[in-house]
Each structure stands twice: as C-alpha cells, then as structure tokens.
Design a protein around this motif. Sequence first.
Motif, PDB file in Angstrom:
ATOM      1  N   VAL A  50      46.547  42.263  53.726  1.00 44.33           N
ATOM      2  CA  VAL A  50      45.747  41.541  52.904  1.00 44.33           C
ATOM      3  C   VAL A  50      44.756  42.897  52.258  1.00 44.33           C
ATOM      4  N   THR A  51      44.955  42.983  51.254  1.00 45.59           N
ATOM      5  CA  THR A  51      43.737  44.048  50.569  1.00 45.59           C
ATOM      6  C   THR A  51      43.207  43.226  49.440  1.00 45.59           C
ATOM      7  N   VAL A  52      42.061  43.802  49.564  1.00 48.33           N
ATOM      8  CA  VAL A  52      41.073  43.403  47.937  1.00 48.33           C
ATOM      9  C   VAL A  52      40.577  44.462  47.369  1.00 48.33           C
ATOM     10  N   GLN A  53      40.345  44.419  46.347  1.00 46.69           N
ATOM     11  CA  GLN A  53      40.000  45.196  45.555  1.00 46.69           C
ATOM     12  C   GLN A  53      38.469  45.262  44.850  1.00 46.69           C
ATOM     13  N   PRO A  78      57.179  43.870  44.809  1.00 47.57           N
ATOM     14  CA  PRO A  78      57.847  44.255  46.072  1.00 47.57           C
ATOM     15  C   PRO A  78      58.595  45.402  46.050  1.00 47.57           C
ATOM     16  N   GLY A  79      58.278  46.741  46.609  1.00 43.97           N
ATOM     17  CA  GLY A  79      59.133  47.599  47.212  1.00 43.97           C
ATOM     18  C   GLY A  79      58.372  48.346  46.135  1.00 43.97           C
ATOM     19  N   VAL A  80      57.128  48.785  46.099  1.00 42.20           N
ATOM     20  CA  VAL A  80      55.836  49.093  45.803  1.00 42.20           C
ATOM     21  C   VAL A  80      54.913  49.048  46.819  1.00 42.20           C
ATOM     22  N   ALA A  81      54.500  50.635  46.708  1.00 35.49           N
ATOM     23  CA  ALA A  81      53.724  50.118  48.094  1.00 35.49           C
ATOM     24  C   ALA A  81      52.134  50.784  47.942  1.00 35.49           C
ATOM     25  N   ARG A  82      52.031  51.136  46.731  1.00 34.62           N
ATOM     26  CA  ARG A  82      50.457  51.748  46.079  1.00 34.62           C
ATOM     27  C   ARG A  82      49.661  50.078  46.396  1.00 34.62           C
ATOM     28  N   ARG A  83      48.398  50.292  46.906  1.00 29.19           N
ATOM     29  CA  ARG A  83      47.467  49.266  47.039  1.00 29.19           C
ATOM     30  C   ARG A  83      47.217  48.618  45.917  1.00 29.19           C
ATOM     31  N   ARG A 119      32.090  52.016  40.856  1.00 30.19           N
ATOM     32  CA  ARG A 119      32.917  52.191  41.869  1.00 30.19           C
ATOM     33  C   ARG A 119      33.840  50.977  42.236  1.00 30.19           C
ATOM     34  N   TYR A 120      34.664  51.369  43.105  1.00 30.36           N
ATOM     35  CA  TYR A 120      35.215  50.206  43.417  1.00 30.36           C
ATOM     36  C   TYR A 120      36.222  50.821  45.350  1.00 30.36           C
ATOM     37  N   HIS A 121      36.738  49.988  45.747  1.00 27.57           N
ATOM     38  CA  HIS A 121      36.815  50.401  46.639  1.00 27.57           C
ATOM     39  C   HIS A 121      38.396  49.429  47.719  1.00 27.57           C
ATOM     40  N   TYR A 122      38.908  50.162  48.713  1.00 30.14           N
ATOM     41  CA  TYR A 122      39.810  48.633  49.122  1.00 30.14           C
ATOM     42  C   TYR A 122      39.100  48.119  49.463  1.00 30.14           C
ATOM     43  N   ARG A 123      39.459  46.900  50.654  1.00 32.40           N
ATOM     44  CA  ARG A 123      38.823  46.046  52.265  1.00 32.40           C
ATOM     45  C   ARG A 123      40.731  45.939  52.183  1.00 32.40           C
ATOM     46  N   VAL A 124      41.396  46.612  54.232  1.00 31.98           N
ATOM     47  CA  VAL A 124      42.099  45.730  54.256  1.00 31.98           C
ATOM     48  C   VAL A 124      41.845  45.431  55.898  1.00 31.98           C
ATOM     49  N   HIS A 125      43.044  44.462  55.596  1.00 36.70           N
ATOM     50  CA  HIS A 125      42.746  43.502  57.138  1.00 36.70           C
ATOM     51  C   HIS A 125      44.107  43.172  57.737  1.00 36.70           C
ATOM     52  N   GLU A 174      38.729  51.485  52.520  1.00 35.99           N
ATOM     53  CA  GLU A 174      39.503  52.424  52.169  1.00 35.99           C
ATOM     54  C   GLU A 174      39.471  53.088  50.845  1.00 35.99           C
ATOM     55  N   ALA A 175      39.639  54.444  50.955  1.00 37.40           N
ATOM     56  CA  ALA A 175      39.881  55.368  49.241  1.00 37.40           C
ATOM     57  C   ALA A 175      38.991  54.345  48.295  1.00 37.40           C
ATOM     58  N   PRO A 176      37.764  54.909  48.550  1.00 39.99           N
ATOM     59  CA  PRO A 176      36.950  54.557  47.804  1.00 39.99           C
ATOM     60  C   PRO A 176      37.278  55.478  45.707  1.00 39.99           C
ATOM     61  N   THR A 177      37.009  54.633  44.783  1.00 44.28           N
ATOM     62  CA  THR A 177      37.514  55.039  43.537  1.00 44.28           C
ATOM     63  C   THR A 177      36.383  55.178  43.035  1.00 44.28           C
ATOM     64  N   LEU A 178      35.863  55.771  41.564  1.00 43.10           N
ATOM     65  CA  LEU A 178      35.187  55.879  41.309  1.00 43.10           C
ATOM     66  C   LEU A 178      36.131  55.743  39.138  1.00 43.10           C
TER      67      LEU A 178
END
Length: 253
Positions: A75-78, A38-43, A247-253, A100-104
């Motif tokens: 709903v956010t999935v890494q 709570p209070g933190v917006a980071r994925r 790699r990873y990325h997020y899926r957000v709904h 969102e946010a494709p990451t290595l």
Amino acid sequence: MSDPQHGARPARIEQSAAAAWPAGRTETAAGWLLRHTPGVARRRSNSALPPAPDQHPEDAVDAVEAFYRAAGLPVTVQVSPAEQHSALDAALAARGYRREAPTLVLTAPTADVIAATPPASAAVVIHPAASAEWLAAYQELNGPEDTSALAERVLARVPSPAAFVLVRVDGRDAAIGMFVADGERAGVFCMATRQEYRRRGLALTVLGAGARWAATLNCHSLYLQVEEGTVAARELYSRVGFAHSHRYHYRVH
C-alpha cells in the motif's frame, strides 16, 4: 518577469502530473485517486493520491488499503502536497507506514527557462509521441530495470499534446526529456543524459527545446519533480529559473 501560473495551487499541479503519467488502471474512492500499472515497479505508477485535506482523506485509508491488497501490492500513498496533509501523514505513520523518497516539486515561468537556455540546434529532435527511436534512447539511457514495461504501459500512452525531446551528439543519443502540456502549464519528465556526455549543457538544451515547444501552446509555466537528495539536478534547475512549489513523499506499508 511575472507569470500568472507560477503560483498555481500545488494540488492542481499534482492533478496535471497524474494525468501526464497515465496509470494502467485507476479507481476513485472517497476522493482518492488509486493507481495501478501491472508490470511497472515505479511508485508513481502504483500509488494513491489523496483528495484535499478538508475531505479528511485519513478517514478513508481502509478503502485505499483494500484496493492495493487486492492487487497484491504494497500500500503506497503519495502524500502530496505534503504541506497540506499533516493529518494524513500522521495517521499513516501511526499505522506503521514508512516514509520514502522525499521529493521537491519546482516551477518556473516558461519565458525564464527560454531566456536561460541555448536556442535549438540541428542536434535536437522533437517527437510528438513516444516514437520507437525515443523509447530506444530512453531505455538505453535509463538501464534495463522495468523500462520495457514502462515504455509500453506508460510512455506510449502519454496524452497529447506532448514533446519527446532527443539530443544527439556524434551520431549518438545523448540526452532526452519529455514535456506534457495541460492548459497553461507543462510538466517536465524523464530527463536523462548519457554519462559520458554529462556536464556539457545537454540538459539545458533539452529544457530549452521543451520550453520553446511549451510556449507555442501558451503554457506559461513549467513544473518538474526532483528528489531532495539530487543536489546537482536541483542546482541545474535553479540556474534556469525553477523555484520551490511544494513537497511530497511516499508512505509505504
């Protein structure tokens, strides 16, 4: 130089990273790790990490959605490691989740990073926990967006052993980084340099200090996460021995 942990399984690295960045609240459901701060917006603080693909995580998405909807969150999935979760990724896309946010995720032998970075100097200070001094530097170098909440609810709760590295130039806080050890590996987080001091090698100084600290704990490898679009950061890390793990990325709904 060989490194027994350089080829560590990506899933194990993700487990280490999740432990190094503690969530305010966690639950498990069908092997999923559900995180909410709570209070933190980071994925990273408010996302679900799936179990191994042989557990068919795509079959338990309803439980993931129920957790985040109850918390009033998207709903956010890494999706990580992305290379192992094509079925899950396709299932989320079919449900309308945006990518969102494709990451290595990069790894390096600790010894190689030490060899490629300058030795420690009087300008480097290492705190074993998130001291008020380091947190003030973190907030100043990263801007005001949710940094106060992040400092209190995440960084102050980072598990030991950890090293909070601070580099000063001309009496000012100029660069920072955070290193968290977990067995034979250590994660690199929160790398930041004050804008007017960039391109002076201060990030290398931070990496070198953290790598030397990690070596004292017999951490044979380092890992870090960098978004695909940050070309300058990727080039810097490549120069000191970091190479692609997954790699990873997020899926957000």
